[in-house]
Design a protein around this motif. Structure first.
Motif, PDB file in Angstrom:
ATOM      1  N   ILE B 106      -4.345  32.908  20.799  1.00  0.00           N
ATOM      2  CA  ILE B 106      -3.548  32.433  20.224  1.00  0.00           C
ATOM      3  C   ILE B 106      -3.419  31.149  19.613  1.00  0.00           C
ATOM      4  O   ILE B 106      -2.909  30.685  18.783  1.00  0.00           O
ATOM      5  CB  ILE B 106      -2.601  32.627  20.471  1.00  0.00           C
ATOM      6  N   GLY B 107      -4.416  30.127  19.393  1.00  0.00           N
ATOM      7  CA  GLY B 107      -4.594  29.076  18.356  1.00  0.00           C
ATOM      8  C   GLY B 107      -4.146  28.124  19.758  1.00  0.00           C
ATOM      9  O   GLY B 107      -4.069  27.058  18.876  1.00  0.00           O
ATOM     10  N   ALA B 108      -3.957  28.447  20.615  1.00  0.00           N
ATOM     11  CA  ALA B 108      -3.163  27.413  21.694  1.00  0.00           C
ATOM     12  C   ALA B 108      -4.418  26.046  22.581  1.00  0.00           C
ATOM     13  O   ALA B 108      -5.252  26.500  22.603  1.00  0.00           O
ATOM     14  CB  ALA B 108      -2.311  27.799  22.340  1.00  0.00           C
ATOM     15  N   LYS B 109      -3.826  25.079  22.787  1.00  0.00           N
ATOM     16  CA  LYS B 109      -4.925  24.673  23.991  1.00  0.00           C
ATOM     17  C   LYS B 109      -4.747  24.454  25.422  1.00  0.00           C
ATOM     18  O   LYS B 109      -5.534  23.877  25.415  1.00  0.00           O
ATOM     19  CB  LYS B 109      -4.706  23.033  23.122  1.00  0.00           C
ATOM     20  N   ASP B 110      -3.410  25.050  25.343  1.00  0.00           N
ATOM     21  CA  ASP B 110      -3.244  25.383  27.001  1.00  0.00           C
ATOM     22  C   ASP B 110      -2.193  25.986  26.915  1.00  0.00           C
ATOM     23  O   ASP B 110      -2.122  26.883  26.000  1.00  0.00           O
ATOM     24  CB  ASP B 110      -3.458  24.115  28.052  1.00  0.00           C
ATOM     25  N   VAL B 111      -1.699  26.964  28.029  1.00  0.00           N
ATOM     26  CA  VAL B 111      -0.726  27.734  28.458  1.00  0.00           C
ATOM     27  C   VAL B 111       0.446  26.632  28.718  1.00  0.00           C
ATOM     28  O   VAL B 111       0.610  25.295  28.548  1.00  0.00           O
ATOM     29  CB  VAL B 111      -1.422  28.295  29.602  1.00  0.00           C
ATOM     30  N   ALA B 112       1.305  27.177  28.163  1.00  0.00           N
ATOM     31  CA  ALA B 112       2.907  26.653  28.353  1.00  0.00           C
ATOM     32  C   ALA B 112       2.541  25.539  29.427  1.00  0.00           C
ATOM     33  O   ALA B 112       3.701  24.406  29.175  1.00  0.00           O
ATOM     34  CB  ALA B 112       4.183  27.783  28.307  1.00  0.00           C
ATOM     35  N   PHE B 113       2.452  25.808  30.753  1.00  0.00           N
ATOM     36  CA  PHE B 113       2.801  25.360  31.388  1.00  0.00           C
ATOM     37  C   PHE B 113       1.600  25.070  32.850  1.00  0.00           C
ATOM     38  O   PHE B 113       1.328  25.704  33.663  1.00  0.00           O
ATOM     39  CB  PHE B 113       4.278  25.482  32.810  1.00  0.00           C
ATOM     40  N   PRO B 114       1.287  23.809  32.290  1.00  0.00           N
ATOM     41  CA  PRO B 114      -0.443  24.237  32.692  1.00  0.00           C
ATOM     42  C   PRO B 114      -0.291  23.925  34.665  1.00  0.00           C
ATOM     43  O   PRO B 114      -1.235  24.237  35.436  1.00  0.00           O
ATOM     44  CB  PRO B 114      -0.852  22.378  32.237  1.00  0.00           C
ATOM     45  N   LYS B 115      -0.122  22.844  35.443  1.00  0.00           N
ATOM     46  CA  LYS B 115       0.689  22.286  36.537  1.00  0.00           C
ATOM     47  C   LYS B 115       1.000  24.106  36.641  1.00  0.00           C
ATOM     48  O   LYS B 115       0.826  24.368  38.233  1.00  0.00           O
ATOM     49  CB  LYS B 115       1.881  21.225  36.632  1.00  0.00           C
ATOM     50  N   LEU B 116       2.186  24.893  36.548  1.00  0.00           N
ATOM     51  CA  LEU B 116       2.806  26.166  37.314  1.00  0.00           C
ATOM     52  C   LEU B 116       1.186  26.526  37.000  1.00  0.00           C
ATOM     53  O   LEU B 116       1.302  27.609  38.016  1.00  0.00           O
ATOM     54  CB  LEU B 116       3.348  26.322  36.443  1.00  0.00           C
ATOM     55  N   ASN B 117       0.637  26.815  36.373  1.00  0.00           N
ATOM     56  CA  ASN B 117      -0.895  27.294  36.337  1.00  0.00           C
ATOM     57  C   ASN B 117      -1.311  27.549  37.354  1.00  0.00           C
ATOM     58  O   ASN B 117      -1.782  28.654  38.355  1.00  0.00           O
ATOM     59  CB  ASN B 117      -1.389  27.421  34.700  1.00  0.00           C
ATOM     60  N   LEU B 118      -1.881  26.485  37.563  1.00  0.00           N
ATOM     61  CA  LEU B 118      -2.878  26.150  38.941  1.00  0.00           C
ATOM     62  C   LEU B 118      -1.813  25.857  39.946  1.00  0.00           C
ATOM     63  O   LEU B 118      -2.606  26.927  40.728  1.00  0.00           O
ATOM     64  CB  LEU B 118      -2.900  24.533  39.078  1.00  0.00           C
ATOM     65  N   LEU B 119      -0.436  25.871  40.281  1.00  0.00           N
ATOM     66  CA  LEU B 119       0.346  26.705  41.414  1.00  0.00           C
ATOM     67  C   LEU B 119       0.341  27.315  41.680  1.00  0.00           C
ATOM     68  O   LEU B 119       0.001  28.225  42.736  1.00  0.00           O
ATOM     69  CB  LEU B 119       1.856  25.920  41.418  1.00  0.00           C
ATOM     70  N   SER B 120       0.003  29.001  40.609  1.00  0.00           N
ATOM     71  CA  SER B 120       0.012  29.835  40.817  1.00  0.00           C
ATOM     72  C   SER B 120      -1.295  30.001  41.280  1.00  0.00           C
ATOM     73  O   SER B 120      -1.387  31.468  42.280  1.00  0.00           O
ATOM     74  CB  SER B 120      -0.101  30.592  39.303  1.00  0.00           C
ATOM     75  N   TRP B 121      -2.754  29.176  41.392  1.00  0.00           N
ATOM     76  CA  TRP B 121      -3.990  29.528  42.091  1.00  0.00           C
ATOM     77  C   TRP B 121      -3.695  29.472  43.021  1.00  0.00           C
ATOM     78  O   TRP B 121      -4.087  30.468  44.004  1.00  0.00           O
ATOM     79  CB  TRP B 121      -4.973  29.044  41.201  1.00  0.00           C
TER      80      TRP B 121
END
Lengths: 273, 537
Positions: B106-121
């Motif tokens: 979608i042409g973005a540089k990252d997801v909206a909440f990168p830290k939340l993304n790491l927390l998910s993992w």
């Protein structure tokens, strides 16, 4: 910052959900409640005496008076024998604590299990008694419990007198009864000294209750949480359905808020990457 | 188009951030690194699940006890199911390919909440640890089946609580990923990337994210209720305490049926990327696929009762659930027609991802049509709880999501690792895997029709032939799998450097170098009026 807020909201949701839901299936005893306040449950009548006019049918099919039976610390246990719900776990709990306690049933105390369904006969009670005695591991205790744990049925007038006196509130619902799981402890002269709520009992609290009852001392109810026996009723929408409805509403509410926020709030452009 | 080869340059694989070594990965908030963390964790769990599956098939090689007793078999199929569903298939495509590729697409540089993304993992890892703890500590492995049906789940003496809590934590991980993706797709699309220009993989992730957000809390709450019942004796599902075990089944399937669409929608999205690329043709019925995706996501909520026809519900409810089940088959069929129409008159370039994609369509059709047998009231009563259900389920979940996962893996592999795999070995692996798959699960349709119940470690002599073929198939499949995995691991380390766009695709991720740079784009892409993800003409 935004992430922190989000996490806080999520934690709050989990907390609310976990807190609200058990509330639908249990109720806390309110010691100040009166007979009129409570439809199903226990209204404590500590220090009150049982009336003399309660007649019962014992395991031999003979009519006896409750007042004549009480000559030692006594546990009154109201159930109905064909109960599909909480009565069996309650009586299993009684058998378990009698088995584990070092007090001798029939000598140090006695348990009187009384059916509050006037339509039941004592034959079923005798069969139930044998079932619960079989659950006990200590052979000596089984022999002692044969005389120390007695089963009774009664007529409707005596049942009403007994349950009113102890504050045991129940309600007929179709062919079943809605009621709580609780034991009432009496002193040798028939005074109510303690209520033991729940379906499992510790040998220590059991012993304390009997020792205090033998002295006629009444004590506060420790386990304030009552367990109720609701039969499943899809038309009447019992508490279980409320749990699902409330949970679903919370989830959908937050989902709609999120969607509206994402759709309505203008998109903020990143300056450059 | 940026066509530089960046294997040795500064890309997300070699970038040196705040931490070095392992910490540089497990504390990275880069969506691509998190995607790879998911890939490695999921692959590890998949390997465990495969081992357990092979052990089960070995047990069924002959009637009676072969290598394990009944209790061990119960525990084996339970753990196999829990691992495969909660740790592999549900996170599978969204967590791996969604994380790595969706922001670039979608042409973005990252997801909206990168830290939340790491927390998910991290939550995923915590959930895995909790479930594994249930296996190795306490009074024995869970043995209730992956559905944790009440009253087994609070009556069994085995170690249920860590497993239940683990599944709950895994659910949270899934919810957070869904939320992150929703906000990302709404908020971070590059200029010109309208909803009607979104790649279909992104659309399916969007539909999936809503399901994750709405359905997963239901199973989370349900598992908490089971835990409350087990620990505090609160009467919710246990009839002895005034509860209702059927309610558990309703709550469980309200989540778990939509969860099947969490599994299959991103798979369909990946196939919708691969077919146009290897046909070099605009996808047929772009908007129809979007509509069918959202229709599946919505109607998928309303069909859970078809798991419970024999559990006790009113005839009226059964009719509605059956009707809705048939209706939900329509959007799936629309997609199949669209894929086939896309290939029609296309310049088909047969490569490994394309093999996987067309075999996906083949097994998915068999799985889908056998699903109609189960969705019909009369026939379901006949085959309920037989091997037929197991065959259908594996055709959809393994044949559907599994094949699509391997298709996506072979499609995006050069982008992710910057290297190309050995295509000959990849094709050999696919062929053996496909033959093994058919041999493993097809006999189970027959066995189920003949009346062989599922979840038994033993069976009657008359079912022996089918089971021998099935067990043999499991060995062939494992051989194919081994070839595929070894080839991919080897190629990721020593394969030939890959171009930025080896398949001549049109979506945005192919415009950046392979592997992508840390911030994905040197400058923010802008999608022109006449550009689109499938504009091959």
């Amino acid at each position: 910052m935004k992430n922190q807020q989000l996490i806080k909201v999520l934690l709050l949701c989990v907390w609310v959900t976990c807190y609200v839901m058990p509330g639908f299936s249990q109720a806390v005893v309110n010691p100040a409640a009166t007979d009129d306040d409570v439809e199903i449950g226990i209204v404590e009548h500590l220090d009150a005496y049982l009336p003399d006019s309660i007649s019962l049918i014992n395991e031999a099919g003979e009519q006896v008076w409750l007042a004549d039976l009480i000559d030692k610390p006594t546990v009154l246990n109201f159930v109905y024998f064909r109960c599909p719900g909480i009565c069996s776990p309650l009586m299993e709990g009684v058998a378990d604590v009698m088995d584990r306690s070092d007090l001798i049933p029939g000598k140090d105390y006695q348990v009187l299990t009384i059916s509050f369904d006037p339509g039941e006969t004592i034959d079923l009670g005798v069969r139930k008694k044998n079932n619960y005695l079989n659950l006990m591991n200590n052979k000596e205790k089984v022999e002692e419990a044969k005389t120390g744990w007695k089963f009774f049925v009664s007529d409707s007038a005596s049942i009403v007198r007994a349950t009113n006196a102890t504050g045991f509130k129940y309600k007929k619902n179709g062919n079943e009864y809605l009621h709580a799981a609780s034991l009432t402890v009496l002193s040798p002269d028939g005074k109510i000294t303690r209520y033991l709520n729940g379906i499992t009992f510790l040998p220590f609290e059991w012993k304390m209750a009997m020792v205090e009852a033998s002295k006629g001392q009444s004590g506060p109810t420790i386990n304030k949480v009552l367990r109720f026996c609701f039969s499943y009723d899809p038309v009447g929408q019992t508490y279980v359905f409320n749990v699902t409805k409330i949970s679903a509403t919370i989830i959908l509410f937050f989902a709609v808020i999120l969607l509206l926020y994402l759709v309505l709030k203008p998109k903020r452009r990143l300056k450059s990457i | 188009m940026q066509t530089t080869n960046a294997v040795n340059g500064a890309n997300y694989l070699t970038y040196q951030g705040r931490y070095k070594g392992l910490f540089g990965w497990i504390f990275s908030t880069d969506h691509k690194r998190i995607g790879l963390l998911y890939l490695y964790s999921i692959a590890t769990m998949f390997a465990m699940g495969v081992m357990l599956g092979l052990a089960m098939k070995f047990e069924l090689l002959a009637p009676g006890k072969t290598i394990m007793d009944a209790q061990t078999y119960n525990a084996t199929f339970t753990v196999h199911g829990v691992i495969m569903i909660f740790m592999v298939v549900v996170p599978g495509l969204p967590a791996v390919f969604g994380n790595i590729l969706m922001p670039i697409m979608i042409g973005a540089k990252d997801v909206a909440f990168p830290k939340l993304n790491l927390l998910s993992w991290w939550l995923y890892v915590l959930g895995v640890v909790l479930v594994l703890a249930a296996l190795f500590f306490g009074p024995g492995s869970p043995d209730t089946g992956w559905t944790f049906y009440a009253p087994y789940s609070f009556k069994t003496g085995t170690n249920m609580l860590p497993a239940i809590f683990g599944a709950f934590v895994l659910g949270f991980s899934s919810i957070l990923t869904g939320l992150n993706f929703l906000v990302t797709i709404h908020r971070l699309r590059c200029p010109g990337m309208k909803w009607t220009k979104l790649p279909l993989f992104v659309w399916t992730l969007y539909g999936t994210a809503w399901i994750q957000l709405l359905a997963t809390p239901v199973v989370g709450i349900t598992l908490v209720l089971v835990a409350l019942e087990r620990v505090f004796g609160v009467g919710i599902f246990d009839p002895a305490l005034g509860g209702d075990p059927i309610l558990y089944q309703h709550l469980f399937w309200i989540y778990s049926h939509p969860a099947v669409y969490i599994m299959i929608l991103p798979a369909m999205g990946a196939i919708s990327e691969i077919i146009p690329t290897f046909s070099q043709k605009h996808i047929f019925g772009y908007k129809a696929i979007i509509a069918s995706t959202m229709a599946i996501a919505f109607v998928g909520y309303l069909v859970w009762g078809h798991h419970m026809y024999t559990a006790g519900m009113s005839g009226t409810a059964q009719y509605y659930f059956s009707l809705l089940t048939f209706i939900v088959a329509i959007p799936s069929a629309i997609k199949v027609f669209n894929w086939i129409s896309t290939m029609y008159k296309g310049s088909i370039n047969i490569q490994t991802p394309f093999y996987w994609a067309i075999s996906f369509i083949f097994v998915f059709m068999i799985g889908g049509l056998s699903g109609l047998v189960l969705g019909s009231l009369a026939t379901d009563v006949y085959v309920h709880d037989t091997a037929f259900v197991v065959a259908h389920f594996h055709y959809i979940v393994f044949g559907g999501t599994g094949f699509a996962f391997f298709a996506a893996m072979h499609y995006w592999f050069p982008k992710i690792f910057g290297r190309m795999y050995d295509k000959t070995w990849a094709n050999v692996g696919w062929l053996i895997f496909f033959i093994g798959f058919m041999a493993l699960y097809t006999p189970m349709f027959y066995l189920g029709m003949m009346g062989m119940p599922r979840r038994y470690y033993d069976y009657l002599e008359e079912f022996h032939g089918g089971n021998i073929l099935s067990t043999f198939g499991s060995w062939v499949l494992a051989t194919g799998l081994l070839i595929i995995v070894v080839n991919l691991i080897r190629s990721a380390r020593t394969g030939a450097p890959a171009d930025a766009n080896p398949w001549h695709s049109k979506t945005l991720e192919w415009t950046v170098p392979s592997p992508p740079p840390v911030l994905n784009f040197d400058k923010e892409p802008v999608i022109g009026e006449n550009e689109g993800p499938y504009n091959y003409d």
